[in-house]
Motif scaffolding. Structure first.
Motif, PDB file in Angstrom:
ATOM      1  N   GLN A   1       1.117  -1.419   0.556  1.00 25.44           N
ATOM      2  CA  GLN A   1      -0.119  -0.545   0.144  1.00 25.44           C
ATOM      3  C   GLN A   1       0.828   1.298  -0.552  1.00 25.44           C
ATOM      4  OE1 GLN A   1      -3.359   0.387  -0.487  1.00 25.44           O
ATOM      5  NE2 GLN A   1      -3.539  -1.854  -0.223  1.00 25.44           N
ATOM      6  N   VAL A   2       0.316   2.522  -0.626  1.00 27.62           N
ATOM      7  CA  VAL A   2       1.175   3.465  -1.132  1.00 27.62           C
ATOM      8  C   VAL A   2       0.024   4.910  -0.679  1.00 27.62           C
ATOM      9  CG1 VAL A   2       1.579   5.259  -1.977  1.00 27.62           C
ATOM     10  CG2 VAL A   2       2.460   2.359  -2.853  1.00 27.62           C
ATOM     11  N   GLN A   3       0.157   5.535   0.646  1.00 24.67           N
ATOM     12  CA  GLN A   3      -0.409   6.665   1.533  1.00 24.67           C
ATOM     13  C   GLN A   3       0.346   8.191   0.740  1.00 24.67           C
ATOM     14  OE1 GLN A   3       1.066   4.301   3.115  1.00 24.67           O
ATOM     15  NE2 GLN A   3      -0.143   3.124   3.133  1.00 24.67           N
ATOM     16  N   TRP A  36      -0.385  14.356 -10.821  1.00 29.57           N
ATOM     17  CA  TRP A  36      -0.962  15.101 -10.578  1.00 29.57           C
ATOM     18  C   TRP A  36      -2.404  15.160 -11.184  1.00 29.57           C
ATOM     19  CZ3 TRP A  36      -0.991  17.040  -5.665  1.00 29.57           C
ATOM     20  CH2 TRP A  36      -0.058  17.769  -4.697  1.00 29.57           C
ATOM     21  N   PHE A  37      -3.496  14.949 -10.951  1.00 31.06           N
ATOM     22  CA  PHE A  37      -4.711  15.516 -11.834  1.00 31.06           C
ATOM     23  C   PHE A  37      -5.368  16.623 -10.835  1.00 31.06           C
ATOM     24  CE2 PHE A  37      -5.410  11.482 -14.396  1.00 31.06           C
ATOM     25  CZ  PHE A  37      -4.115  11.308 -14.134  1.00 31.06           C
ATOM     26  N   ARG A  38      -6.684  16.864 -11.808  1.00 31.00           N
ATOM     27  CA  ARG A  38      -7.487  18.150 -11.012  1.00 31.00           C
ATOM     28  C   ARG A  38      -9.184  17.537 -11.436  1.00 31.00           C
ATOM     29  NH1 ARG A  38      -5.940  23.585 -14.324  1.00 31.00           N
ATOM     30  NH2 ARG A  38      -7.245  23.158 -15.950  1.00 31.00           N
ATOM     31  N   GLN A  39      -9.737  18.271 -10.327  1.00 31.84           N
ATOM     32  CA  GLN A  39     -11.020  18.378 -10.754  1.00 31.84           C
ATOM     33  C   GLN A  39     -11.721  19.572 -10.195  1.00 31.84           C
ATOM     34  OE1 GLN A  39     -12.899  14.522  -8.735  1.00 31.84           O
ATOM     35  NE2 GLN A  39     -14.692  14.989 -10.162  1.00 31.84           N
ATOM     36  N   ALA A  40     -12.536  20.178 -10.916  1.00 30.91           N
ATOM     37  CA  ALA A  40     -13.450  21.050 -11.053  1.00 30.91           C
ATOM     38  C   ALA A  40     -14.450  21.179 -10.338  1.00 30.91           C
ATOM     39  CB  ALA A  40     -13.489  21.763 -12.173  1.00 30.91           C
ATOM     40  N   PRO A  41     -15.664  22.036 -10.033  1.00 31.03           N
ATOM     41  CA  PRO A  41     -16.525  21.959  -9.510  1.00 31.03           C
ATOM     42  C   PRO A  41     -17.748  21.096 -10.711  1.00 31.03           C
ATOM     43  CG  PRO A  41     -16.398  23.608  -8.590  1.00 31.03           C
ATOM     44  CD  PRO A  41     -14.435  23.334  -8.944  1.00 31.03           C
ATOM     45  N   GLY A  42     -18.353  19.884 -11.078  1.00 34.52           N
ATOM     46  CA  GLY A  42     -19.320  20.138 -11.533  1.00 34.52           C
ATOM     47  C   GLY A  42     -18.130  19.487 -13.210  1.00 34.52           C
ATOM     48  N   LYS A  43     -17.063  18.948 -12.860  1.00 37.95           N
ATOM     49  CA  LYS A  43     -16.514  18.662 -13.968  1.00 37.95           C
ATOM     50  C   LYS A  43     -15.788  17.107 -13.167  1.00 37.95           C
ATOM     51  CE  LYS A  43     -15.418  22.847 -16.535  1.00 37.95           C
ATOM     52  NZ  LYS A  43     -14.452  23.655 -16.890  1.00 37.95           N
ATOM     53  N   GLU A  44     -15.222  16.770 -14.367  1.00 31.27           N
ATOM     54  CA  GLU A  44     -14.557  14.783 -13.909  1.00 31.27           C
ATOM     55  C   GLU A  44     -13.100  15.764 -13.982  1.00 31.27           C
ATOM     56  OE1 GLU A  44     -17.212  12.277 -17.538  1.00 31.27           O
ATOM     57  OE2 GLU A  44     -14.758  12.222 -17.644  1.00 31.27           O
ATOM     58  N   TYR A  94      -6.864  19.170  -6.171  1.00 36.22           N
ATOM     59  CA  TYR A  94      -5.233  19.312  -7.089  1.00 36.22           C
ATOM     60  C   TYR A  94      -5.235  17.984  -6.549  1.00 36.22           C
ATOM     61  CZ  TYR A  94      -5.917  22.444 -10.009  1.00 36.22           C
ATOM     62  OH  TYR A  94      -5.558  23.742 -11.518  1.00 36.22           O
ATOM     63  N   TYR A  95      -4.900  16.589  -6.942  1.00 36.09           N
ATOM     64  CA  TYR A  95      -5.329  15.234  -6.554  1.00 36.09           C
ATOM     65  C   TYR A  95      -4.056  14.692  -6.600  1.00 36.09           C
ATOM     66  CZ  TYR A  95     -10.047  14.911  -5.968  1.00 36.09           C
ATOM     67  OH  TYR A  95     -11.281  15.550  -4.843  1.00 36.09           O
ATOM     68  N   CYS A  96      -3.129  14.049  -5.948  1.00 39.08           N
ATOM     69  CA  CYS A  96      -1.945  13.912  -5.872  1.00 39.08           C
ATOM     70  C   CYS A  96      -2.212  11.574  -6.371  1.00 39.08           C
ATOM     71  CB  CYS A  96      -1.064  13.355  -5.178  1.00 39.08           C
ATOM     72  SG  CYS A  96       0.625  12.738  -4.821  1.00 39.08           S
ATOM     73  N   GLY A  97      -2.103  11.182  -7.764  1.00 37.96           N
ATOM     74  CA  GLY A  97      -2.026   9.982  -7.950  1.00 37.96           C
ATOM     75  C   GLY A  97      -0.736   8.969  -8.035  1.00 37.96           C
ATOM     76  N   GLY A  98      -1.023   7.965  -7.556  1.00 36.65           N
ATOM     77  CA  GLY A  98       0.422   7.199  -7.382  1.00 36.65           C
ATOM     78  C   GLY A  98       0.187   5.716  -8.407  1.00 36.65           C
ATOM     79  N   ASP A  99       1.713   5.169  -8.829  1.00 36.41           N
ATOM     80  CA  ASP A  99       1.132   3.720  -9.904  1.00 36.41           C
ATOM     81  C   ASP A  99       0.585   3.144 -10.320  1.00 36.41           C
ATOM     82  OD1 ASP A  99       1.101   0.218  -7.990  1.00 36.41           O
ATOM     83  OD2 ASP A  99       2.419   1.131  -9.787  1.00 36.41           O
ATOM     84  N   PRO A 100       0.291   4.018 -11.879  1.00 34.47           N
ATOM     85  CA  PRO A 100      -0.640   3.992 -12.551  1.00 34.47           C
ATOM     86  C   PRO A 100      -0.040   2.275 -13.091  1.00 34.47           C
ATOM     87  CG  PRO A 100       1.157   5.130 -13.638  1.00 34.47           C
ATOM     88  CD  PRO A 100       1.110   5.023 -12.000  1.00 34.47           C
ATOM     89  N   TRP A 113      -4.213   7.165  -4.586  1.00 37.95           N
ATOM     90  CA  TRP A 113      -4.696   8.818  -4.281  1.00 37.95           C
ATOM     91  C   TRP A 113      -4.577   9.250  -3.494  1.00 37.95           C
ATOM     92  CZ3 TRP A 113      -5.593  11.184  -9.039  1.00 37.95           C
ATOM     93  CH2 TRP A 113      -5.645  10.147 -10.398  1.00 37.95           C
ATOM     94  N   GLY A 114      -4.711  10.398  -3.214  1.00 37.63           N
ATOM     95  CA  GLY A 114      -4.715  11.849  -1.986  1.00 37.63           C
ATOM     96  C   GLY A 114      -5.798  12.156  -1.573  1.00 37.63           C
TER      97      GLY A 114
END
Length: 123
Positions: A1-3, A36-44, A94-100, A113-114
């Motif tokens: 597991q990764v946190q 890094w990913f991001r999600q705005a209100p109402g968007k994917e 903004y979300y941090c992601g790991g290990d795709p 995901w964070g």
């Protein structure tokens, strides 16, 4: 597991800069690609940037090239996102992601995901 734990978000005026951090812990956290990913209100949730385990390869969303820079410090198990010339359209969590598993740009391919950090850009 990764946190994963993001920090560095906040309120900034248009034209300003912010640096986000993502601290990773757990099994082999320094040897996995991060992003890094991001999600705005109402968007994917959308892809922002990714970096390979050694830091030698970086990938960006085409619309963000030149303004955002991803980097990592494996000694600190931390990935960074430097964001410059921010505008209100950059407002998002903004979300941090790991290990795709495969495609860096596909949200569904990331295993960890964070909790996210809010970035708000005022006009």
């Amino acid at each position: 597991q990764v946190q994963l734990a993001e920090s560095g978000g906040g309120l900034v005026q248009a034209g300003g800069s912010l640096r986000l951090s993502c601290a990773a812990s757990g099994r082999t956290s320094s040897s996995i690609p991060m992003g890094w990913f991001r999600q705005a209100p109402g968007k994917e949730r959308e892809f922002v940037a990714a970096i390979n385990s050694g830091g030698s390869s970086r990938f960006y969303a085409d619309s963000l090239k030149g303004r955002f820079t991803i980097s990592r410090d494996n000694a600190k198990n931390t990935v960074y996102l430097q964001m410059n010339s921010l505008n209100p359209e950059d407002t998002a969590v903004y979300y941090c992601g790991g290990d795709p598993d495969g495609d860096y740009r596909a949200t569904s391919d990331w295993n960890y995901w964070g909790q996210g950090t809010q970035v708000t850009v005022s006009s």
